[in-house]
Design a protein around this motif. Sequence first.
Motif, PDB file in Angstrom:
ATOM      1  N   TYR A   1       0.693  -1.140  -0.131  1.00 41.20           N
ATOM      2  CA  TYR A   1       0.047   0.039   0.190  1.00 41.20           C
ATOM      3  C   TYR A   1       0.901   1.358   0.030  1.00 41.20           C
ATOM      4  O   TYR A   1       0.632   2.234  -0.599  1.00 41.20           O
ATOM      5  CB  TYR A   1      -1.108  -0.053   1.223  1.00 41.20           C
TER       6      TYR A   1
ATOM      7  N   GLU B   1       2.186   2.520  -3.508  1.00 42.81           N
ATOM      8  CA  GLU B   1       1.354   3.351  -4.450  1.00 42.81           C
ATOM      9  C   GLU B   1       1.552   4.981  -4.459  1.00 42.81           C
ATOM     10  O   GLU B   1       2.088   5.537  -3.573  1.00 42.81           O
ATOM     11  CB  GLU B   1      -0.199   2.998  -3.928  1.00 42.81           C
TER      12      GLU B   1
ATOM     13  N   MET C   1      -3.100   7.160  -6.867  1.00 44.61           N
ATOM     14  CA  MET C   1      -3.598   5.761  -6.870  1.00 44.61           C
ATOM     15  C   MET C   1      -4.232   5.516  -5.367  1.00 44.61           C
ATOM     16  O   MET C   1      -5.254   5.185  -5.030  1.00 44.61           O
ATOM     17  CB  MET C   1      -2.462   4.840  -7.099  1.00 44.61           C
ATOM     18  N   LYS C   2      -3.624   6.206  -4.476  1.00 43.91           N
ATOM     19  CA  LYS C   2      -3.800   6.463  -2.970  1.00 43.91           C
ATOM     20  C   LYS C   2      -5.413   7.019  -2.944  1.00 43.91           C
ATOM     21  O   LYS C   2      -6.289   6.604  -2.196  1.00 43.91           O
ATOM     22  CB  LYS C   2      -3.097   7.050  -1.925  1.00 43.91           C
TER      23      LYS C   2
ATOM     24  N   ARG D   1      -7.923   4.726  -4.590  1.00 41.35           N
ATOM     25  CA  ARG D   1      -8.187   3.825  -3.561  1.00 41.35           C
ATOM     26  C   ARG D   1      -9.240   4.233  -2.458  1.00 41.35           C
ATOM     27  O   ARG D   1     -10.199   3.538  -2.074  1.00 41.35           O
ATOM     28  CB  ARG D   1      -6.933   3.076  -2.887  1.00 41.35           C
TER      29      ARG D   1
ATOM     30  N   ASN E   1     -12.642   4.334  -4.135  1.00 43.55           N
ATOM     31  CA  ASN E   1     -13.101   3.130  -4.396  1.00 43.55           C
ATOM     32  C   ASN E   1     -13.396   2.351  -2.942  1.00 43.55           C
ATOM     33  O   ASN E   1     -14.445   1.741  -2.706  1.00 43.55           O
ATOM     34  CB  ASN E   1     -12.045   2.176  -5.013  1.00 43.55           C
TER      35      ASN E   1
ATOM     36  N   THR F   1      -8.351  -0.590  -8.199  1.00 42.96           N
ATOM     37  CA  THR F   1      -7.405  -0.708  -6.829  1.00 42.96           C
ATOM     38  C   THR F   1      -7.385  -2.162  -6.378  1.00 42.96           C
ATOM     39  O   THR F   1      -8.299  -2.136  -5.369  1.00 42.96           O
ATOM     40  CB  THR F   1      -7.592   0.464  -6.017  1.00 42.96           C
TER      41      THR F   1
ATOM     42  N   THR G   1      -7.393  -5.111  -3.725  1.00 40.03           N
ATOM     43  CA  THR G   1      -6.727  -5.192  -2.428  1.00 40.03           C
ATOM     44  C   THR G   1      -5.359  -5.926  -2.221  1.00 40.03           C
ATOM     45  O   THR G   1      -5.139  -6.769  -3.274  1.00 40.03           O
ATOM     46  CB  THR G   1      -7.848  -5.979  -1.466  1.00 40.03           C
TER      47      THR G   1
END
Length: 148
Positions: free
Chosen positions: A66, A69, A73-74, A77, A80, A119, A121
């Motif tokens: 994590y 990223e 992207m964070k 995420r 999302n 994104t 997991t």
Amino acid sequence: MKLMTNVILTLKERDIMQIHRAKPKLLLLTGLSILLTGCSISDWYNGYYAERTAIIKAHKERDAYYNAESPEMKALRKKNQAYCSDLASRPENRIEKIGYENRVFNEPMYSVCMEKGGTPTFGTYESRQDEKQRAERRARGEIVPEFQ
């Protein structure tokens, strides 16, 4: 009479001194026997220590995934996660489980939603990596394909 009293007092002092010397030895011996019979080193190493190190390793791998990223992207995420957790926790999407009146969170739906949102997991990422390794081993002939 006085001589008899002195002899009795002297004997009592010797008994007291002997008891005081014996107590630490007895406590040490009792403590060691309880420790050695209560849990063996192999039980501790194979149980507690091995489980603890596996958990620590898994947490480090997840955090590394994590943290690697990009900021974009964070942000995606985060968006999302809000959407997918709301979707998976709705009453109509919850999964029935024995012992839970109101059903439980739909984890499979959450994982699929996150993956479709771009994104995945860490669990999804990890299972993909395992599948790739199995496919490579099958290609090298290390694993015989299963026939169904």
